[in-house]
Every structure is written in C-alpha cells, then in structure tokens.
Design an enzyme around this catalytic site. Structure first.
Site, PDB file in Angstrom:
ATOM      1  N   GLU A  47       0.472  -0.764   0.149  1.00  0.00           N
ATOM      2  CA  GLU A  47       0.107   0.204  -0.337  1.00  0.00           C
ATOM      3  C   GLU A  47       0.942   1.283   0.068  1.00  0.00           C
ATOM      4  O   GLU A  47       1.696   0.918   0.977  1.00  0.00           O
ATOM      5  CB  GLU A  47      -0.921  -0.262   1.549  1.00  0.00           C
ATOM      6  CG  GLU A  47      -1.684   1.545   1.323  1.00  0.00           C
ATOM      7  CD  GLU A  47      -2.549   1.326   3.012  1.00  0.00           C
ATOM      8  OE1 GLU A  47      -1.681   0.305   3.698  1.00  0.00           O
ATOM      9  OE2 GLU A  47      -3.306   1.772   2.999  1.00  0.00           O
ATOM     10  N   LYS A 110      -9.506   1.742  -2.396  1.00  0.00           N
ATOM     11  CA  LYS A 110      -9.586   1.421  -0.703  1.00  0.00           C
ATOM     12  C   LYS A 110     -11.319   2.213  -0.088  1.00  0.00           C
ATOM     13  O   LYS A 110     -10.606   3.388  -0.189  1.00  0.00           O
ATOM     14  CB  LYS A 110      -8.497   1.919   0.342  1.00  0.00           C
ATOM     15  CG  LYS A 110      -8.393   1.523   1.972  1.00  0.00           C
ATOM     16  CD  LYS A 110      -7.210   1.665   2.323  1.00  0.00           C
ATOM     17  CE  LYS A 110      -7.159   2.006   3.854  1.00  0.00           C
ATOM     18  NZ  LYS A 110      -6.057   1.497   4.095  1.00  0.00           N
ATOM     19  N   CYS A 160      -5.063  -2.923   2.651  1.00  0.00           N
ATOM     20  CA  CYS A 160      -4.506  -3.026   4.157  1.00  0.00           C
ATOM     21  C   CYS A 160      -5.960  -3.084   5.300  1.00  0.00           C
ATOM     22  O   CYS A 160      -6.388  -3.920   4.942  1.00  0.00           O
ATOM     23  CB  CYS A 160      -4.183  -1.411   4.412  1.00  0.00           C
ATOM     24  SG  CYS A 160      -3.266  -1.865   5.749  1.00  0.00           S
TER      25      CYS A 160
HETATM   26  N1  CDV Z   1      -2.855   1.737   6.539  1.00  0.00           N
HETATM   27  C1  CDV Z   1      -4.483   1.001   7.437  1.00  0.00           C
HETATM   28  O1  CDV Z   1      -5.368   0.254   6.672  1.00  0.00           O
HETATM   29  N2  CDV Z   1      -4.005   0.238   8.420  1.00  0.00           N
HETATM   30  C2  CDV Z   1      -4.542   0.799   9.769  1.00  0.00           C
HETATM   31  C3  CDV Z   1      -4.453   1.113  10.960  1.00  0.00           C
HETATM   32  C4  CDV Z   1      -5.602   1.087  11.500  1.00  0.00           C
HETATM   33  C5  CDV Z   1      -3.478   0.600  11.246  1.00  0.00           C
HETATM   34  C6  CDV Z   1      -4.918  -1.225   9.714  1.00  0.00           C
HETATM   35  O2  CDV Z   1      -6.137  -1.664   9.443  1.00  0.00           O
HETATM   36  O3  CDV Z   1      -3.608  -1.555   9.670  1.00  0.00           O
END
Ligand code: CDV
Length: 288
Positions: A47, A110, A160
């Site tokens: 990401e 996203k 992510c």
């Molecule tokens: N980049 C992300 O989406 N990170 C999130 C946050 C909460 C750390 C994750 O869910 O890993």
C-alpha cells in the site's frame, strides 16, 4: 492439469519522509529484478508504496515510468499501491494491477478508511486517512485476465484495513477470485488474511511496508497464503525483501466445490443485517 502462477511479495523497508519517490521507485525496480531472478510472473508491492505511509504529497504518473519499463523488460506483471489524484482533483488510496505490456488491467480504491478526519490532540500518532482520501467508489472488483503463462487468472485487490473485514473478502469470493493482492502499512495481524483466504478458497498475497518509518513501527511479515489458509512463504526482515511461492490456482476448486460451495450452502436470507445495518445493536433482554 495444474495452473501455476509464480507470485512474489515484494516487501519494502521503511520509506522516510525525506526520501524522494525516485529513490523508492529505484528500490522497487531492484526488487522486481530480484523477483524476476526467482522466477516471478507477478510482483506485488505494498500500500502507498511510493512514499512514507502518510501521503502528504501525491504522485505524478511519470515518476513510476521506470517500474513500467522494468515490467516490460522482465516480462512480469505488477501490483502497486499509491496515492491517486484524479484529473478532477479527487484523492483515493489506490492499487493497480499492471500486465507486462504496461496495461492497467484492474484498479481498486480503498473502501475501509481507518482513523479520523480531523487532528486529534489526544493521539500521539495521527491516522488521518479519512482526511486525505475519499471512500473508494469502485467496489471490490475482480478481473479474469492472462497472467504469467496462464490464459485467465481471477484477480482481485484490497488495501490494508480492508483485510480485517470479512465482507470485503466475501465480495471477492462471490466473484470466484483465485488471487487476492493486499498491500499494507500496519502494526499488526495476519489472521484476517489467512481466514479470508480459507473462507473464500483463494490464494492471497499480503505485502508490507516494514520497519521504523518516520518513528512508527510497521509490522512487516509479508505473507503468501494458500486456499487452506496456510502460510506458504513469509518475510523475515524489516527491509526490502522478496518472498516467492508457486501458486497452483486449480487448488482453489477444492474449497469452492466442497465446504465453501457458495451456490449450495450460503443462506443470504439470513444475512440481511450485513447490508441493512452498519453499527451493532444490543440484543433483546431475556424475559424469563
Ligand atoms: N493502512 C491501514 O489501513 N492501516 C490500518 C490501521 C488501523 C493501522 C490497519 O488496519 O492496519
């Protein structure tokens, strides 16, 4: 007959705020070359791979040209996460899937944006994704496209935080996905990737930005997972690293035709709350 796609997770070590995107792209080209030497047909990057996690600036298309050139020279496809600014000035946390000829075959924006939109004085570290990005407007698409030596591979993406939501996996599963690509910048958690792959009978490649970036620890542990939810390969460093797995996509058929034969066993009439309701409600009190 087996349908083997050789997939590489190209983990990136930290990218500090002062580091230019040209430096990040050069690191990624080197990773692509290392991946090619290990037989890669598809290379998956994390990401927001071009910058430190927090996107304070947005990428210009020409800065990624060396990646497209390397993909062509090495005859590999790639997946790249980056901060997208549309011609209308809209901002998304985006991933693209590119074939060796440099054609963008699939784009995902996203959907689950964690964090908050305003500066929060109570937090030591801000997580302002809701400020910087709009919620993705492309759904969770899957495309069947040639990749490696295969005529058609069903490929989908999430980014992510999406991986923590079973709904995201199921929407991909309902489109017969065979390979889910997930880039992340995260402090924790594999379980959701293993569970999502298992429950939807798909391979998954989850690729980290790792190490200490602008003072924040990123988890690393990039993994490639099979449709049984088992880890086939895992990164061991906090730095730029490639891990590789030969994924026999025909293995997806086993889960899909038995325990997770969706057409035979799913009961959508009992799942209405999933789409009708957002937050949890309290259950009724027992009156006994
Ligand atoms: N980049 C992300 O989406 N990170 C999130 C946050 C909460 C750390 C994750 O869910 O890993």
């Amino acid at each position: 007959m087996s349908r083997i796609l050789t997939v590489v997770a190209a983990q990136l070590g930290p990218i500090q705020k002062a580091e230019g995107r040209d430096v990040a792209v050069a690191r990624m080209v080197r990773l692509m070359e290392r991946a090619h030497a290990r037989g890669a047909q598809l290379v998956v990057f994390p990401e927001l791979a071009l910058t430190t996690f927090f996107p304070r600036h947005f990428h210009e298309a020409n800065e990624t040209a060396p990646l497209f050139a390397a993909a062509k020279r090495l005859n590999v496809g790639f997946h790249l996460g980056y901060a997208e600014r549309t011609p209308e000035g809209r901002h998304f946390n985006t991933a693209i899937l590119v074939n060796p000829a440099g054609q963008i075959m699939l784009k995902y924006r996203k959907i689950h944006l964690p964090g908050h939109a305003e500066f929060d004085p109570k937090r030591a570290v801000q997580h302002l994704e809701k400020r910087y990005f709009e919620v993705g407007d492309l759904g969770f698409p899957v495309i069947r496209a040639p990749m490696g030596g295969l005529d058609g591979v069903n490929m989908g993406m999430m980014i992510c935080n999406d991986r923590r939501w079973p709904e995201a996996w199921r929407v991909l599963g309902l489109q017969s996905v065979e390979l889910v690509m997930v880039g992340y910048n995260t402090p924790s958690l594999h379980l959701s990737v293993q569970a999502g792959a298992y429950q939807n009978a798909t391979f998954a490649v989850a690729v980290a930005k790792a190490g200490t970036e602008d003072g924040n620890e990123l988890f690393g542990h990039s993994i490639i997972v099979n449709p049984q939810g088992e880890i086939l390969a895992q990164a061991t460093s906090w730095d730029d690293e490639v891990i590789v797995a030969d994924c026999d996509l025909d293995v997806c058929r086993l889960g899909r035709t038995t325990i997770f034969a969706f057409d035979k066993h799913r009961r959508p009439e009992a799942y209405a709350r999933i789409t009708d309701q957002i937050g949890a409600v309290e259950p009724p009190e027992w009156q006994g």
